[in-house]
Design a protein around this motif. Sequence first.
Motif, short mmCIF file in Angstrom:
data_model
loop_
_atom_site.label_atom_id
_atom_site.label_comp_id
_atom_site.label_asym_id
_atom_site.label_seq_id
_atom_site.Cartn_x
_atom_site.Cartn_y
_atom_site.Cartn_z
N LEU A 1 0.83 -1.20 0.00
CA LEU A 1 0.00 0.00 0.00
C LEU A 1 0.86 1.25 0.00
N MET A 2 1.96 1.24 0.77
CA MET A 2 2.86 2.39 0.77
C MET A 2 3.50 2.57 -0.61
N CYS A 3 3.90 1.48 -1.24
CA CYS A 3 4.47 1.57 -2.60
C CYS A 3 3.48 2.20 -3.56
N PHE A 4 2.23 1.79 -3.46
CA PHE A 4 1.19 2.37 -4.31
C PHE A 4 1.05 3.87 -4.07
N MET A 5 1.03 4.28 -2.80
CA MET A 5 0.86 5.69 -2.46
C MET A 5 2.05 6.53 -2.94
N LEU A 6 3.26 5.99 -2.82
CA LEU A 6 4.43 6.72 -3.30
C LEU A 6 4.38 6.90 -4.82
N GLU A 7 4.03 5.84 -5.52
CA GLU A 7 3.97 5.92 -6.99
C GLU A 7 2.92 6.94 -7.42
N ARG A 8 1.75 6.93 -6.79
CA ARG A 8 0.70 7.87 -7.16
C ARG A 8 1.09 9.30 -6.78
N THR A 9 1.74 9.45 -5.63
CA THR A 9 2.18 10.78 -5.18
C THR A 9 3.15 11.39 -6.19
N PHE A 10 4.11 10.60 -6.65
CA PHE A 10 5.11 11.15 -7.56
C PHE A 10 4.56 11.31 -8.98
N THR A 11 3.57 10.51 -9.34
CA THR A 11 2.89 10.74 -10.62
C THR A 11 2.19 12.09 -10.60
N ARG A 12 1.50 12.38 -9.50
CA ARG A 12 0.84 13.68 -9.35
C ARG A 12 1.86 14.82 -9.29
N THR A 13 3.04 14.54 -8.74
CA THR A 13 4.10 15.54 -8.71
C THR A 13 4.47 15.97 -10.13
N ILE A 14 4.68 14.99 -11.00
CA ILE A 14 5.02 15.28 -12.39
C ILE A 14 3.91 16.08 -13.06
N ASP A 15 2.66 15.69 -12.82
CA ASP A 15 1.53 16.41 -13.41
C ASP A 15 1.49 17.86 -12.93
N THR A 16 1.74 18.08 -11.65
CA THR A 16 1.68 19.44 -11.10
C THR A 16 2.80 20.31 -11.66
N ILE A 17 3.99 19.76 -11.78
CA ILE A 17 5.10 20.52 -12.36
C ILE A 17 4.78 20.90 -13.80
N ALA A 18 4.27 19.94 -14.57
CA ALA A 18 3.92 20.22 -15.96
C ALA A 18 2.81 21.27 -16.05
N ASP A 19 1.79 21.14 -15.21
CA ASP A 19 0.71 22.12 -15.23
C ASP A 19 1.22 23.51 -14.89
N THR A 20 2.14 23.59 -13.94
CA THR A 20 2.70 24.89 -13.55
C THR A 20 3.50 25.51 -14.68
N LEU A 21 4.35 24.73 -15.32
CA LEU A 21 5.16 25.24 -16.42
C LEU A 21 4.29 25.59 -17.63
N GLY A 22 3.19 24.88 -17.80
CA GLY A 22 2.30 25.17 -18.91
C GLY A 22 1.45 26.41 -18.68
N ALA A 23 1.12 26.69 -17.43
CA ALA A 23 0.22 27.80 -17.11
C ALA A 23 0.96 29.13 -16.95
N HIS A 24 2.25 29.08 -16.67
CA HIS A 24 3.00 30.32 -16.39
C HIS A 24 4.24 30.40 -17.27
N GLU A 25 4.47 31.57 -17.84
CA GLU A 25 5.60 31.77 -18.73
C GLU A 25 6.77 32.48 -18.06
N ASP A 26 6.50 33.36 -17.11
CA ASP A 26 7.56 34.16 -16.52
C ASP A 26 8.15 33.48 -15.30
N ALA A 27 9.44 33.70 -15.09
CA ALA A 27 10.17 33.05 -14.01
C ALA A 27 9.59 33.35 -12.63
N PRO A 28 9.25 34.62 -12.30
CA PRO A 28 8.72 34.88 -10.95
C PRO A 28 7.45 34.09 -10.63
N SER A 29 6.54 34.00 -11.60
CA SER A 29 5.30 33.25 -11.35
C SER A 29 5.58 31.77 -11.16
N ILE A 30 6.48 31.21 -11.96
CA ILE A 30 6.84 29.80 -11.81
C ILE A 30 7.47 29.56 -10.45
#
Length: 206
Positions: free
Chosen positions: A153-182
């Motif tokens: 169960l912990m392995c599952f939670m870690l994998e899902r947590t880091f998958t969401r991490t990648i999604d959040t980073i991508a969403d942030t870089l896609g939504a903001h162009e300027d360095a201060p906002s990022i």
Amino acid sequence: MPQRLKQEVRERLIAAAAAVFAEQGFEKAKLADVAERAGTSPSNIYKYFADKEALFHEVVTPSLAGKLLRLLRARVRELRSIGNWLTADARGSEPARALLSFWIEQRFAVLILLRGADGTRFAHVRGLMVREMTRLASRYMIDTQGEAALSPLMCFMLERTFTRTIDTIADTLGAHEDAPSIQVAIDLFWRYQLAGLQSLMAPANL
């Protein structure tokens, strides 16, 4: 008389391709969209690049993908030596600063690697990043708490947590162009994520 190719046009095509691949992904991107973004004709692209794949490889290179993975590993490994993970943001961590700077400087290429590389030789990078973060986090838990801490169960939670991490980073870089906002957005995300990871993974006496 041989046609003289212009370096400025070539660079403009690469810049336009980076933006289009980041927005649409390699598979959906069309050279017509690249040409329109660059202010030229689709036929002109073929004077500089053999095909869409050749143009893609000007934007995303093995060395760039390799650097992303190295910076990510350094970032995750650092958590082993930090008592309070809440200090491991870009203000308190050199690996965090280096990783964030790379995301900003190579925003389009990183976006492509995180969510737009399907159909290319780099399609595995997103999954590899998730696996690497999960592997390093799992190793940390075993070293600090023993094998029993790493349940299925912990392995599952870690994998899902880091998958969401990648999604959040991508969403942030896609939504903001300027360095201060990022920087502000990632700082907010790390504040949330690090608190959660420390609660989830760290030994009770930390």
